[in-house]
Design an enzyme around this catalytic site. Structure first.
Site, PDB file in Angstrom:
ATOM      1  N   GLU A   7     -32.098 -12.023 -51.134  1.00  0.00           N
ATOM      2  CA  GLU A   7     -31.157 -10.918 -50.334  1.00  0.00           C
ATOM      3  C   GLU A   7     -31.487  -9.637 -51.238  1.00  0.00           C
ATOM      4  O   GLU A   7     -31.103  -9.138 -50.202  1.00  0.00           O
ATOM      5  CB  GLU A   7     -30.074 -11.570 -50.503  1.00  0.00           C
ATOM      6  CG  GLU A   7     -29.465 -11.659 -51.594  1.00  0.00           C
ATOM      7  CD  GLU A   7     -29.013 -12.254 -53.197  1.00  0.00           C
ATOM      8  OE1 GLU A   7     -28.727 -12.073 -54.050  1.00  0.00           O
ATOM      9  OE2 GLU A   7     -29.696 -12.754 -52.636  1.00  0.00           O
ATOM     10  N   ASN A  11     -34.944 -11.138 -54.292  1.00  0.00           N
ATOM     11  CA  ASN A  11     -34.843 -11.981 -56.624  1.00  0.00           C
ATOM     12  C   ASN A  11     -34.150 -13.248 -56.343  1.00  0.00           C
ATOM     13  O   ASN A  11     -35.030 -14.118 -54.976  1.00  0.00           O
ATOM     14  CB  ASN A  11     -33.240 -11.868 -56.442  1.00  0.00           C
ATOM     15  CG  ASN A  11     -32.717 -11.799 -55.462  1.00  0.00           C
ATOM     16  OD1 ASN A  11     -32.657 -11.729 -54.204  1.00  0.00           O
ATOM     17  ND2 ASN A  11     -31.218 -12.651 -55.447  1.00  0.00           N
ATOM     18  N   CYS A  40     -32.233 -15.526 -54.681  1.00  0.00           N
ATOM     19  CA  CYS A  40     -31.866 -15.606 -53.551  1.00  0.00           C
ATOM     20  C   CYS A  40     -32.670 -15.081 -52.539  1.00  0.00           C
ATOM     21  O   CYS A  40     -31.844 -15.147 -51.036  1.00  0.00           O
ATOM     22  CB  CYS A  40     -30.049 -16.155 -53.670  1.00  0.00           C
ATOM     23  SG  CYS A  40     -29.695 -16.910 -55.230  1.00  0.00           S
TER      24      CYS A  40
END
Length: 915
Positions: free
Chosen positions: A555, A551, A553
């Site tokens: 994670e 995604n 970021c």
């Protein structure tokens, strides 16, 4: 002016027999450090702490200190000297050195202190000043090492005849915040003064009858009813909230928790989260938390009891939901999910449909991860027009501009990350997207980028072999393959290219491409390095699809396809609230995690879905991502340095407990509500937990390409059997997000990040804030080392303790900053966590002195340690601390909600798009 007297309550005697007689007749050992500190304070009082003067000050103070010591030893009688004589020699040294302004200020200060000792100063209260004095007295009550007099004295400088009540409230906040630099506890005082300002704004807006109530007298239940009525009238809050038993639900409110905020946390809520009418906030902190809790309890059988339970978790900062949930829970458009992952198909219709989907998903505060690998590359044949493709880059430029245009409902800038597999023919142009030079039409300055790297590529790098780039329209199977299947198909396509059966391809040296990837990562912070095979081989959902990207970021690792857009619903446990000096509070952690998982599962059913593909995937698979924050704060409490085996072990054990409780909570929900639809055939259904899925990765890697610790301490066998027989409510349960904004609210360090610096200025949408490591300050106070000179030294040395001689070595180790820690420690700790996590973690890496060799070794280490993803690479040259005075730079008090910064720039250590 600051005290500049060489005191004698020594903390580190020099070993000399010289003693000092104080004014009260007591005798103490002479301490040379006190002379140095006194001189430093004298210069600071006159010249400030600007960068231009700091280096000179250190040099001059050293010379003057030596002069004073020499004079004392020459003139002392019987090895005893009076404090006044010490001060006389300091004054003489300043004059002889030509520092006349400093000497004059020193003389005036000595005279002022002499008068103060003779006659205590008393200042009568000014007319109309009584309420202000009472308010400041309330603000400092119970806060250590702060003074109402200092705040009032600062405020008097800003008060003028005719000042309005609103201006006076702002002046009080500004006065207190100027003191934060010298004493971090003034952050609490500033927050309380801001709270009074907010209370006056909110209560007067709702009802004149509320306005004059003191904080301690505020009738929160009555206020909440008025607030809820106004919010519903304005169509900001779901009318369903008014159907709760308000007497019962408001009895859960704890007004005293309004006092638990630091300044940054409350200002952040004020600027971005609280409901407002034309910029006037009328939502107070506990009403905010209760509104969010009630919104998450809408579908519960006993809504009031669950709302109270959820409120308890949020208002104590034990757990915090992600920003979209905080923004929208209980509102008329309850889009509560954090992240969305999409795959863009290779057709013009699909590409432009993806832009539309991105816009709709971003509108209500979602972060985006787009898989662009299927789009054909530069020079590929276009059958419909018999032309040649321009490749993926021009389409990425439009995606970038779409993210900027749709600014998450006017609350923060839209944010997206584009992923591309390393075998794509356009990968070299993809690496250049964030560069500041070249054709701007082929640059994406606002969008994040990430490499989706298969294991086969890194095997070629380590073997110094060739690597072949393809256009996906000619090798479409590679997109959905991973592990051994990918490696076999990839070699087959290379053979076909050698036979002339593939039109668009290019062969490069794998090491050269790897070096360029790392070079761009260092220069621009992009593209990030993420690993395709671990994400898929360890995915519980590999039976229903492929993980094509992470995604925004890095994670989240969920399946995507043409008809399913993956959704993740995030929240984070505040680990700092679950440790004591004796260790991890496992009972409290279990209570928090079980309630938090229930809250996240509720998001899925309550959620407002902007496109059908998100509803389909979310209801079918029900993924959530429980993470953590305050990890560094927990280590400080335990007294464990980040760069240590003990910290790696703590990362392992704390994540094991969190994982065990989260999985157990999802099993309990499955027993209560039923397992998720696609559970049959999943790794869960086979009794394969995250710790077990490491075996699948080891089998695919073979040999020594995986070096992971497999230790455990809890009863996983019993849980494994429960998962297999009862089922899971959620396909995915765990993911560690960056938590930049919500950790600010809770007043702890973000996510799993090491300490950035011990003293710095944090800039975000709410303004500039002085951030001081309060754990360090507490230790320095205990050892008598916290003073103005320490503040100046921290600024001069960029928040580092390394070069400050009077700080003991044990504190230097404990409070080492991010760039002083070898990032191999961060990778090793992340590896220990990763074995317990079914998704991934946002892991920033820090390199003080980057080089090709260092980066190559670090990222290969991450791959060998079994990490699924990495996030930003932070280089020290991109980060500098403000060395001038920090006074007066803390926040914008009258800010109105505007667009939030784009996610994670290289020079900004925060990602605020998801959390």
């Amino acid at each position: 002016m600051s005290p500049i007297v060489a005191t004698v309550d020594s903390h580190a005697p020099t070993g000399t027999a010289l003693r000092v007689v104080r004014r009260d007749g007591t005798v103490s050992p002479f301490d040379l450090d006190k002379i140095s500190v006194a001189l430093s304070k004298a210069f600071l009082a006159v010249e400030g702490a600007g960068a231009a003067t700091s280096a000179r000050r250190h040099h001059v103070v050293g010379e003057l200190t030596a002069q004073v010591e020499s004079s004392l030893r020459r003139h002392a009688r019987a090895d005893v000297v009076h404090i006044e004589h010490v001060q006389d020699l300091v004054e003489l040294a300043l004059m002889r050195g030509g520092h006349h302004k400093v000497a004059r200020a020193y003389v005036l200060y000595r005279e002022e202190r002499a008068r103060a000792r003779a006659v205590p100063a008393e200042q009568p209260a000014e007319p109309g000043w009584t309420r202000v004095e009472r308010l400041v007295a309330d603000a400092v009550e119970g806060v250590a090492d702060v003074s109402a007099e200092r705040v009032l004295a600062e405020a008097r400088r800003n008060v003028y005849p005719g000042i309005t009540d609103e201006e006076l409230a702002t002046a009080l906040v500004m006065s207190a915040r100027t003191l934060v630099e010298q004493e971090p506890n003034y952050s609490t005082v500033t927050a309380r003064l801001l709270l009074d300002k907010l209370r006056g704004e909110a209560l007067s807006h709702l009802s004149a009858g509320h306005h004059q109530a003191r904080r301690s007298e505020l009738d929160y239940p009555r206020y909440f009813r008025d607030y809820l009525r106004r919010a519903i009238d304005l169509e900001l809050v779901d009318p369903e909230l008014a159907t709760f038993d308000l007497d019962r639900v408001t009895s859960a409110i704890r007004p005293e928790r309004d006092l638990d905020f630091g300044f940054l946390g409350l200002q952040t809520l004020y600027d971005r989260y609280f409901l407002h009418e034309h910029g006037t906030r009328f939502e107070l902190p506990q009403a905010f938390f209760l509104r969010v809790a009630m919104g998450l309890a809408l579908r519960e059988d006993d809504r009031e009891a669950r709302a109270a339970q959820f409120y308890e978790l949020l208002s104590t900062f034990d757990f915090m939901a992600s920003t979209p949930t905080l923004f929208n829970s209980g509102t008329t458009r309850a889009q509560l999910s954090s992240c969305f992952l999409t795959t863009v198909a290779d057709s013009l219709d699909a590409i432009f449909q993806s832009y539309r989907n991105n816009a709709l998903l971003a509108k209500y505060s979602g972060g985006l991860g787009n898989d662009w690998t299927p789009v054909r590359g530069l020079g590929a044949h276009i059958k419909g027009t018999n032309g040649r493709s321009q490749g993926v880059v021009p389409f990425l430029k439009i995606a970038n501009d779409t993210a900027v245009a749709v600014n998450q409902g006017g609350k923060r800038k839209g944010a997206a990350c584009a992923y591309l597999e390393t075998w794509h023919i356009d990968v070299e142009q993809f690496l250049d997207l964030r560069r500041n030079t070249g054709d701007d039409r082929r640059r994406t300055h606002d969008m994040n980028t990430a490499n989706w790297v298969p294991d086969e590529f890194l095997r070629r790098v380590e073997a110094d072999a060739d690597w072949t780039l393809f256009s996906p329209d000619e090798v479409p199977d590679l997109h959905d393959l991973y592990g051994a299947d990918f490696a076999r198909a990839y070699r087959d396509h290379e053979a076909a290219a050698a036979r002339g059966e593939i039109a668009v391809f290019r062969t490069v040296r794998a090491v050269d491409l790897w070096r360029r990837m790392l070079t761009m990562l260092f220069e621009t912070g992009h593209p990030w390095i993420t690993f395709k095979d671990p994400c898929n081989l360890r995915s519980p959902q590999q039976h229903v699809g492929v993980v094509h990207s992470s995604n925004l970021c890095t994670e989240i690792t969920l399946n995507t396809s043409a008809d399913e857009v993956a959704v993740c619903n995030l929240g984070s446990v505040n680990l700092a609230r679950h440790v004591t000096e004796d260790g991890l509070d496992t009972a409290r952690l279990e209570r928090t995690v079980r309630t938090a998982v229930r809250m996240l599962d509720n998001v899925i059913d309550i959620n407002f879905y902007t496109i059908p593909q998100t509803r389909r995937s979310n209801l079918r698979h029900r993924p959530v991502g429980l993470g953590l924050m305050g990890y560094q704060d927990a280590l400080f409490t335990l007294g464990i340095p980040m760069a240590s085996d003990a910290a790696v072990e703590f990362a392992d054990r704390s994540m094991e407990h969190l994982s065990h409780h989260a999985i157990a909570a999802s099993v309990d929900l499955a027993a209560e509500r039923g397992a998720y639809e696609s559970f049959p055939g999943s790794l869960w259904s086979k009794g394969i937990l995250p710790i077990d899925s490491l075996g699948l990765l080891a089998e695919a890697r073979a040999g020594d390409a995986l070096d992971v610790d497999l230790s455990s301490t809890l009863d996983w066998a019993a849980l494994r059997e429960r998962v297999r027989t009862t089922g899971m409510r959620n396909s995915n349960v765990l993911a560690i997000a960056p938590t930049a904004t919500i950790s600010n609210i809770c007043g702890v360090g973000q996510s799993i990040e090491p300490l950035f610096q011990n003293l710095y200025v944090k800039s975000n949408m709410s303004g500039d804030f002085t951030v001081t490591n309060q754990h360090l300050v507490r230790h320095l106070k205990e050892r008598g080392l916290w003073d103005e000179v320490m503040v100046a030294d921290l600024k001069y040395f960029d928040g580092s303790l390394t070069e400050i001689d009077r700080v003991p070595d044990d504190l230097k180790r404990l409070f080492a900053t991010a760039f002083e820690i070898d990032s191999h420690w961060l990778v090793d700790a992340a590896s220990r966590r990763q074995k317990w996590i079914d998704q991934a973690q946002s892991l920033n890496l820090y390199v003080a002195e980057p080089s090709g060799r260092v980066l190559d070794e670090l990222y290969r280490h991450a791959w060998h340690r079994g990490l699924k993803t990495t996030y930003y690479l932070r280089a020290k040259a991109a980060t500098q601390v403000e060395k001038s005075t920090l006074r007066g730079t803390d926040g914008r008090l009258n800010a109105v909600p505007v667009a939030e910064p784009a996610a994670c720039r290289v020079e900004d250590p925060d990602c605020e798009a998801c959390q």
